[in-house]
Design an enzyme around this catalytic site. Structure first.
Site, PDB file in Angstrom:
ATOM      1  CE  LYS A 106      23.344 111.681   1.247  1.00 49.62           C
ATOM      2  NZ  LYS A 106      24.805 111.524   1.283  1.00 49.62           N
ATOM      3  CB  SER A 156      25.611 113.977  -1.452  1.00 45.94           C
ATOM      4  OG  SER A 156      26.065 112.978  -0.584  1.00 45.94           O
ATOM      5  CB  SER A 182      28.528 113.155   1.389  1.00 48.23           C
ATOM      6  OG  SER A 182      28.890 113.172   0.046  1.00 48.23           O
TER       7      SER A 182
END
Ligand SMILES: *[C@@H]1O[C@H](CO)[C@@H](O)[C@H](O)[C@H]1NC(C)=O
Length: 515
Positions: A127, A201, A225
């Site tokens: 990520k 996210s 997330s």
């Protein structure tokens, strides 16, 4: 009571404003053509990480061939999903060559290789908010470009285990959104239908995993997330017990370490349920790993199942038909097939806590990576159209400057309620119980639509506030071809229970599919 009424009115107003803003978004959408990523043709992309590692160790498959296959797939799909911040393909091919060299020339036998390098030659994606040496580490901001000097601790552990890092994936600015869009790269799409969001996210990760452009990844979770994008993209995502994985090397980062790390965790995201355990045990901190006893085998028939069908929050939307179907299928599977008794529980306190965990999250303290000093200035710049920061970032500045002060007395009550709720939960769950509950009220919505159901993320956020491990498990597809998942939750340090239930769900329902 007065307070609850005030909160209700505020929430209604917020929801009304969101619906008004949504009108032009609705019309703009009508001009977009929905697309789906092309099907996966290369069988190398369909081998689970544990199996792939085994075949690479046996010299049946070369890591270079696998990494090349993933690079081609990423290049094939990325123009549709826009999920990559920056790649390191040339370095990854170098790493893969080195992995193949170790297999051929290190003199270690298979068992020694698996001991020393459990992920040897296996590709991984990271990520964008997590540091990978040499790649962008600006948290998705345009006005803050920085390259990471060293790897985050978790990334370093994955590399030491032999994993080959391919790229960093897209995130919303400062991870402050349940959708993945920023001014740096733009908006990431859901590979099942590009008119839909992959969530956020960790949206770039989930999107790449879903279309076979990644096999496993490291995400992070402060408000669902990891689990929300996993749910929207039909992959597996695990939020571990706090402190299991080091959070060093993340941007944003809480300056009050204790409060931040109670909520915030890194988490493995994978295409195959059984790989969660492999990746988690590779990147976990050694002292925590022994406490979690991840390799202790769990008999799924001995797990006690509880389900919560509804948190009963007054502001949450009702679950749609598909979510209810997925949920009922899982309960029925454990009830009938495994002959486990599934007990429905209602927890009245949950009604208060889910709405309030948002407030408690605002209390994590200052974030590193934001312009803390110049918040008021930034708000002013935003209002006059001069800010380079996202609406969400500036909104958080505003909320944070108001909420904790106005509600400070009230916040104490929130934290007392949370403590009580944690005790109640732990009492029910014991050391052999899990909760099953929906991950969200619907499958992946259209872009910019998560706001309309933003309060439903309480179903995910509450377990950050409580510090419980939770796993998103894909169960089925909606009639529109979108994945639908459920959440499995256990008491702290009992991650092995949710992982065991996830593996059973994969066996029963087939898990991830992309056709
Ligand atoms: C994407 O979703 C829309 C709306 O549900 C649907 O009409 C369209 O057929 C879907 N596209 C694909 C490629 O599945």
């Amino acid at each position: 009571m007065v307070l609850e009424l005030v909160i209700r009115i505020v929430i209604w107003c917020v929801q009304l404003i969101i619906e008004i803003i949504y009108i032009p978004i609705f019309f703009l959408r009508l001009f977009k053509t929905p697309k789906k990523c092309p099907p996966i043709k290369n069988d190398l992309l369909l081998i689970r990480a544990s199996e792939l590692a085994r075949r690479i160790r046996k010299n049946q498959i070369s890591s270079v061939a696998v990494v090349q296959a993933y690079i081609s797939r990423i290049n094939e799909v990325n123009s549709l999903i826009n999920a990559v911040i920056e790649n390191r393909f040339p370095e990854a091919l170098e790493d893969a060559r080195r992995a193949d060299d170790i297999v051929l020339h290190s003199g270690l036998n298979e068992e020694q290789l698996s001991e020393k390098y459990p992920l040897l030659g296996v590709p991984i994606t990271i990520k964008g908010s997590i540091a990978v040496a040499g790649l962008n580490h600006g948290a998705g901001r345009v006005d803050y470009q920085e390259k990471a000097k060293r790897d985050a601790v978790a990334v370093q552990k994955a590399k030491e285990a032999g994993a080959v890092v391919l790229l960093i994936s897209n995130i919303p600015e400062l991870c402050l959104n349940w959708e993945t869009t920023n001014k740096l790269i733009g908006t990431t799409a859901n590979p099942y239908n590009t008119t839909r969001t992959p969530g956020g996210s960790s949206g770039g990760e989930a999107s790449l995993l879903a279309c076979g452009a990644s096999l496993m990844g490291i995400g992070s979770d402060i408000c669902g997330s990891v689990r929300l994008p996993a749910h929207f993209c039909g992959v597996w995502g695990h939020k571990p017990t706090p402190y299991v994985i080091s959070t060093v090397g993340h941007r944003p980062d809480g300056l009050n370490k204790k409060r931040w790390c109670n909520y915030f965790t890194f988490g493995p995201m994978t295409r195959y349920a059984t790989d969660l355990r492999l990746l988690l045990s590779t990147i976990a901190e050694p002292n925590m790993k022994s406490m979690l006893e991840l390799h202790q085998s769990v008999d799924v028939k001995k797990i006690k199942l509880y389900y919560i069908q509804d948190l009963n929050c007054f502001h949450a939307k009702n679950f749609n038909k598909n979510v209810v179907t997925a949920f009922e299928k899982v309960v029925a599977h454990f009830d009938v097939v495994c002959q486990l008794e599934c007990t429905k529980v209602t927890i009245p306190l949950m009604r208060n806590c889910a709405q309030l965990c948002f407030l408690s999250l605002l209390d994590v303290g200052k974030l590193n990576g934001m312009c803390e000093g110049e918040q008021i200035f930034e708000i002013f710049k935003f209002l006059t159209g001069q800010s380079k920061q996202a609406f969400n970032t500036v909104s958080l500045y505003m909320l944070r400057s108001v909420v904790p002060t106005v509600l400070s007395k009230f916040m104490k009550q929130v934290s007392r309620n949370l403590d009580k709720l944690r005790d109640d939960f732990i009492k029910i769950l014991g050391d052999d119980g899990v909760f099953i509950l929906p991950s969200h009220c619907s499958e992946a919505p259209y872009h910019n639509n998560v706001y309309r159901t933003v309060f439903d993320t309480a179903y995910l956020t509450i377990f950050n506030a409580l510090g419980f491990p939770a796993t998103n498990c894909p169960v089925m597809f909606s009639p529109d071809g979108l994945p639908v998942g459920i959440q499995v939750v256990a008491a702290p340090n009992l991650d092995r229970l949710t992982l065991c239930v996830a593996e059973e769900i994969e066996r029963a329902f087939g898990g991830w599919k992309f056709t």
